[in-house]
Design a protein around this motif. Structure first.
Motif, PDB file in Angstrom:
ATOM      1  N   ILE A 167       0.873  -1.171   0.000  1.00 62.28           N
ATOM      2  CA  ILE A 167       0.000   0.000   0.000  1.00 62.28           C
ATOM      3  C   ILE A 167       0.907   1.216   0.000  1.00 62.28           C
ATOM      4  N   MET A 168       0.765   2.045  -1.016  1.00 60.57           N
ATOM      5  CA  MET A 168       1.543   3.270  -1.048  1.00 60.57           C
ATOM      6  C   MET A 168       0.618   4.419  -0.666  1.00 60.57           C
ATOM      7  N   VAL A 169       1.180   5.431  -0.048  1.00 61.58           N
ATOM      8  CA  VAL A 169       0.374   6.577   0.365  1.00 61.58           C
ATOM      9  C   VAL A 169       0.915   7.821  -0.336  1.00 61.58           C
ATOM     10  N   THR A 170       0.027   8.542  -1.011  1.00 59.26           N
ATOM     11  CA  THR A 170       0.449   9.746  -1.735  1.00 59.26           C
ATOM     12  C   THR A 170       0.569  10.923  -0.765  1.00 59.26           C
ATOM     13  N   ASP A 171       1.054  12.025  -1.286  1.00 63.18           N
ATOM     14  CA  ASP A 171       1.245  13.212  -0.448  1.00 63.18           C
ATOM     15  C   ASP A 171      -0.073  13.710   0.143  1.00 63.18           C
TER      16      ASP A 171
END
Ligand code: ADP
Ligand code: MG
Length: 378
Positions: free
Chosen positions: A234-238
């Motif tokens: 899971i990547m989290v954006t700014d």
């Protein structure tokens, strides 16, 4: 292992490419390919091929090994990487190489750029890789071909991942945009953000938790389960939005153990939020609450996968009925060469090699008329 030596790509010429492609074809039904057969499929003079093979061995794109019955050549990881990267370069999907940005469980991740200079993400799948000595004890995926199993598994893993990513992206799930793939390599959008492993504080923990659980439910309603829904994937954006990556192990909600995989994904998120952010909630999705509204699973299954491939790959990811660990070593080897003398097969491979070479020449001609930067690959 796993280092990408792109300088090699520049030294190789069309004949090398021809020889490597011939070995790739032959590895479909050979553990080790005799030099004479490589010469025949590559459509080059035997003497010439031996010199080329020697050079390719030196660069470790192929390896020469002793088999039980005869000695021969096989493609190495690097050789297979080369073929895929060459194809992607020829098509213009890759123009230059950047850095390695990650080593996953079963992949290496790099940044690359296309012709417009847009940064993209390259994922090289590396499944079933073992050193040669271990390969004898490794599960045999083809019923006969052992050395080819890493090649086969890595390729179907990438194909499967690309198919899921495409189906998900088309439905506007938060996933990277799939760009292209060849063999065991996929090119996708480079996510601007960080994997959750590196995100130690979140402004609105509730919101992120809800987003993730809603994502699991939305996937489930479409007929799929991620199957490895963890902080690495899971990547989290700014702006604190989650983007899901890593799809080769995805499975259908109709899978016999679907509920177990679904619960594992859900509990993974619950445990993570408790451990990482001290956040607990009694509000979490249950498998029986899913309401199917799509058939993403069926769509992917029908997009060029055989049932058998599906099973092989899911067994690799989730463990399966691998009761054949003590396989009967020698009885298999004699089966390897059933098609050696099949002129039709060889001729077919020869035609495929010609086609690959032709495609590469057309691209090179196009490239020559352009001005080049130092990173360009030919
Ligand atoms: P594996 O199947 O080996 O686990 P992943 O697809 O999970 O490989 O990728 C491994 C790591 O590479 C991720 O945790 C992430 O840090 C990085 N990564 C993967 N895909 C992207 C992408 N599209 N954009 C940016 N980083 C990525
Ligand atoms: Mg991963």
């Amino acid at each position: 292992m796993g280092k990408l030596n792109v300088t090699i790509l520049r030294y190789l010429n069309k004949e090398d490419f021809r020889v490597l492609t011939a070995i790739e074809m032959l590895m479909k039904n050979h553990e080790l390919c005799p030099g004479s057969l490589v010469a025949s499929v590559a459509n080059l003079k035997a003497g010439g091929v031996h010199k080329l093979l020697k050079e390719l061995c030196k660069h470790r794109l192929v390896a020469y090994e002793r088999g039980k019955k005869f000695d021969g050549y096989r493609l190495t990881n690097t050789g297979y990487d080369y073929l895929a990267l060459k194809a992607l370069t020829m098509r213009g999907s890759i123009y230059s190489f950047g850095n390695q940005i990650g080593i996953g469980k079963e992949s290496n991740i790099y940044t690359v750029s296309d012709e417009e200079g847009t940064q993209l993400c390259l994922k090289l799948h590396r499944l079933g890789r073992t050193c040669f000595r271990n390969i004898k004890n490794k599960r045999d995926y083809h019923g006969k071909r052992k050395n080819a199993s890493w090649l086969y598994l890595s390729r179907i893993s990438a194909t499967r991942e690309f198919a899921y990513m495409k189906a998900l992206y088309e439905r506007e799930f938060p996933v990277p945009k799939p760009i292209d793939f060849s063999r065991h390599c996929i090119i996708m959008e480079l996510v601007k953000g960080y994997p959750m492993t590196q995100v130690d504080c979140v402004e609105d923990v509730d919101q992120l938790y809800d987003d993730l659980m809603n994502l699991i439910v939305r996937l489930g309603n479409a007929g799929v389960i991620h199957g490895d829904f963890n902080e690495f994937n899971i990547m989290v954006t700014d702006d604190a939005k989650p983007i899901l990556i890593d799809f080769p192990q995805m499975l259908s909600t109709s899978h016999p153990n679907a509920q177990m995989y679904f619960d594992r994904d859900v509990n993974g998120v619950r445990d993570l939020f408790k451990k990482k952010y001290g956040f607990e909630s009694e509000d979490y999705p249950k498998f029986e609450d899913l309401e199917r509204d799509d058939h993403l699973d069926v769509e992917v299954l029908c997009s060029g996968f055989t049932k058998e491939m599906e099973k092989d790959l899911l067994d690799e990811y989730h463990g399966g009925s691998s009761d054949d660990d003590d396989d009967e070593e020698s009885s298999n080897e004699s089966d390897l060469d059933t098609e050696v003398n099949n002129e039709e097969t060889i001729d077919n491979y020869r035609k495929q090699v010609e086609l690959e070479v032709k495609l590469s020449e057309e691209k090179v001609k196009k490239e020559e008329s352009k001005n080049k930067n130092s990173n360009i690959l030919k």
